[in-house]
Design an enzyme around this catalytic site. Sequence first.
Site, mmCIF file in Angstrom:
data_model
loop_
_atom_site.group_PDB
_atom_site.id
_atom_site.type_symbol
_atom_site.label_atom_id
_atom_site.label_comp_id
_atom_site.label_asym_id
_atom_site.label_seq_id
_atom_site.Cartn_x
_atom_site.Cartn_y
_atom_site.Cartn_z
ATOM 1 C CB THR A 280 -0.920 -0.020 1.239
ATOM 2 O OG1 THR A 280 -1.815 -1.116 1.087
ATOM 3 C CG2 THR A 280 -1.719 1.245 1.407
ATOM 4 C CB SER B 197 2.623 -7.827 1.278
ATOM 5 O OG SER B 197 1.728 -7.615 2.337
ATOM 6 C CB THR C 95 0.388 -3.475 6.454
ATOM 7 O OG1 THR C 95 -0.881 -3.603 5.807
ATOM 8 C CG2 THR C 95 0.872 -2.044 6.402
ATOM 9 C CG ASP C 96 -2.523 -7.325 3.821
ATOM 10 O OD1 ASP C 96 -2.912 -6.565 4.732
ATOM 11 O OD2 ASP C 96 -3.099 -7.409 2.723
HETATM 12 N N1 ASP Z 1 -2.784 -5.497 0.867
HETATM 13 C C1 ASP Z 1 -1.751 -4.519 1.156
HETATM 14 C C2 ASP Z 1 -0.419 -5.239 1.158
HETATM 15 O O1 ASP Z 1 -0.135 -5.915 2.112
HETATM 16 C C3 ASP Z 1 -2.038 -3.879 2.466
HETATM 17 C C4 ASP Z 1 -1.029 -2.861 2.912
HETATM 18 O O2 ASP Z 1 0.073 -2.753 2.433
HETATM 19 O O3 ASP Z 1 -1.397 -2.128 3.859
HETATM 20 O O4 ASP Z 1 0.343 -5.118 0.230
#
Ligand code: ASP
Length: 314
Positions: A16, A62, A95-96
């Site tokens: 993200t 991610s 973050t995932d």
């Molecule tokens: N779906 C995203 C990822 O993990 C969520 C994020 O980065 O906050 O790439």
Amino acid sequence: MQTPADLVVILGTGGTIAGTAASASDGVGYTAGQLRVQDLLAAVPALSSQRLEAHQLAQLDSKDMDVATWQRLAAEVAAHLARPEVAGIVVTHGTDTVEETAYFLHRVLAPSKPVVLTAAMRPATALAPDGPQNLFDAVQVAAAPGAKGVVLAFAGRVHDAVQVRKVHSYRVDAFESVDGALVARVEEGRLRVVGRWPAGEALGLERVTRPAVQWPRVEIVMNHAGADGAIVRALQAVGVDGLIAAGTGNGTLSRALDAALREAEAAGVRVWRSTRCDAGPVMALPGLLPSAGALSPVKARIEMILSLLGSTSS
Ligand code: ASP
């Protein structure tokens, strides 16, 4: 003359932090992994006085992180860390699964220089994106004298790779060091160390070189009301090398799930009990299936995979 180790290498993997949405007020309907790491740096003019080198290693959401990307990342991080002019590495990530990548790098490399993962909850196009501040902070941590090990710099706090968990699906401050102290805080670009830098023994890159298709298959099964163990038998039918039980409380399992897991264990599947609770260890007790200690189910899964990679021949 000795070259000062003041270079920070930034490796972009997507997430993200590199995400874009059609509208600035859209904080969820965006696409992750769109901007290049060089674009992320351009959004932080405060970093222009720092010696940086940026490489795009991957461009993923991610949630789709995979073994092949982990292998490339670990090899790349190790190669840059070996350069005498490099103070530390920053990895931009989603973050995932950032806590999984952090744990994987920690166990494989246990670096004596800092490897600082960072991410964002809001896309780069948001009204108030959190990525630029997190990236700025991560670079300060990577360049800080005395910093070492794999950490996550996020929302002004520095978490160690073993403890950190994503604990919120939306909040900007989405991570916690769930089972102990923080490593540090970043305040106005200055690091205030309040805990200990992660340390450990590296398993080494050789442990993870086998092609992804030959990696052991380890799955996570959860205990819940009515858990009847059918999922365990279904996984055994497709072929599984290990199972992490995300038990209730202190790793407790329904009678039926416990029985199914013991059958799997008797058939040669490695089985560990962890907990679906957000924090805390699973205490080992005589007569029960082995405990995964204080590791979360996803980190216990990585630990078991690394352990199986070490005990099976290629
Ligand atoms: N779906 C995203 C990822 O993990 C969520 C994020 O980065 O906050 O790439």
